[in-house]
Design a protein around this motif. Structure first.
Motif, PDB file in Angstrom:
ATOM      1  N   THR A 242      -4.005  -1.324  -0.376  1.00 44.15           N
ATOM      2  CA  THR A 242      -2.886  -2.202  -0.009  1.00 44.15           C
ATOM      3  C   THR A 242      -2.783  -2.291   1.514  1.00 44.15           C
ATOM      4  N   GLU A 261       7.422  -1.025   1.038  1.00 48.43           N
ATOM      5  CA  GLU A 261       8.216  -1.767   0.037  1.00 48.43           C
ATOM      6  C   GLU A 261       7.449  -1.918  -1.275  1.00 48.43           C
ATOM      7  N   LEU A 262       6.134  -2.219  -1.142  1.00 52.35           N
ATOM      8  CA  LEU A 262       5.326  -2.463  -2.341  1.00 52.35           C
ATOM      9  C   LEU A 262       5.074  -1.196  -3.152  1.00 52.35           C
ATOM     10  N   THR A 263       4.879  -0.080  -2.442  1.00 50.83           N
ATOM     11  CA  THR A 263       4.428   1.131  -3.151  1.00 50.83           C
ATOM     12  C   THR A 263       5.540   2.164  -3.357  1.00 50.83           C
TER      13      THR A 263
END
Ligand code: SAM
Length: 282
Positions: A242, A261-263
């Motif tokens: 990512t 934020e994504l992980t």
């Protein structure tokens, strides 16, 4: 009095693995039900066996059932074989065996070669518990979904794979199980060009690509089960991927913020990791 359905294993390459009992069973049976009659005829000819053959494959198994069950009910002995190895293991025969049992027919094994057990026995990976997964799905999205569902399976995993898809499958295994997960790749077992290698999943793919002729033949992939450590490594690899994508388009600070934020990982940890990745030679 009902007859007997023998489920007979045949060689996966080396004809020397055909057991004397398998040979005698096929010779003495009233009929041999074979996945591919031409292929089995060659095996029978090699061993001087003249038993009549009927075909029983994926596409006619259901249709053939009544006739075979009728013969068994009348006292005939039927020997079931597949093209190679043990019937029913990614091979036809399940419907016949189930129906025979439901009809009270005796079902008896003549055990012998199977690529599954052969690969597992030489893997050097835990064999006390394992899960046989057969062929992974052919379509990439379905295959990745299947691997993702197995990513945390603690038992050793065993897959069959064809030469057309082995490279893609190994790439997807590395992505879903973690590139550092250990695996054994076994090809052409018991045959002239038999090879096997224990390595990381990414290492196995690289090894296969080293020699173009290595991609040919028949393959079994044995994958080490998930341990706490391999789960952490796989998570770290996913986070790195990512970050790497984000770093191609954004400055370090922003990439770390979006990756957090994504992980769900801590932003300062990802910032430090992003700096490390930036410094790594590409
Ligand atoms: N019933 C068979 C058995 O017991 O091994 C397996 C049948 S399945 C249709 C065929 C697959 O088994 C191949 O695509 C390959 O994945 C694996 N296989 C069969 N023979 C093999 C061999 N000699 N070496 C490696 N893999 C083999």
């Amino acid at each position: 009095m009902s007859g007997i359905l023998y489920v007979v294993a045949t060689p996966i390459g080396n004809l020397g693995d055909f057991s004397p009992r398998a040979c005698a069973t096929l010779a003495e049976a009233d009929v041999v039900a074979a996945e591919d009659t031409r292929r089995t005829r060659r095996l029978l000819q090699h061993f001087g066996i003249h038993t009549p053959l009927v075909s029983l494959h994926e596409h006619n198994e259901r249709r053939r059932l009544p006739e075979l069950i009728e013969r068994l009910a009348q006292g005939a002995s039927v020997a079931l074989v597949s093209d190679a190895g043990t019937p029913l293991l990614s091979d036809p025969g399940f419907l016949l065996v189930r129906q025979a049992r439901q009809c009270g027919v005796r079902v008896s094994p003549v055990p012998g070669p199977s690529a599954l057990v052969a690969a597992l026995s030489i893997a050097g990976l835990p064999t006390d518990r394992f899960a046989f997964e057969g062929f992974p799905p052919a379509r990439p999205a379905a295959r990745r979904r299947a691997f993702t569902a197995l990513a945390e399976e603690p038992r050793t995993l065993v897959f069959y794979e064809s030469s057309h898809r082995i490279l893609e499958s190994l790439a997807d295994m590395a992505a879903c199980f973690g590139a550092e997960r250990q695996g054994l790749l076994a090809r052409e077992l018991t045959k002239r060009f038999e090879e096997s290698r224990l390595d990381t999943l990414s290492g196995l793919r690289a090894w296969l690509q080293e020699e173009p002729q290595r991609v040919r033949g028949e393959f079994v992939v044995v994958v080490a089960g998930c341990t706490e450590r391999s789960a952490e490594e796989a998570e770290q690899e996913a986070v790195d991927r990512t970050l790497e994508v984000l770093l191609r388009h954004l400055p370090v600070k922003q990439a770390a913020a979006i990756a957090a934020e994504l992980t769900g990982e801590a932003r300062n940890r990802l910032y430090a990791r992003a700096l490390e990745l930036e410094r790594k030679p590409h």
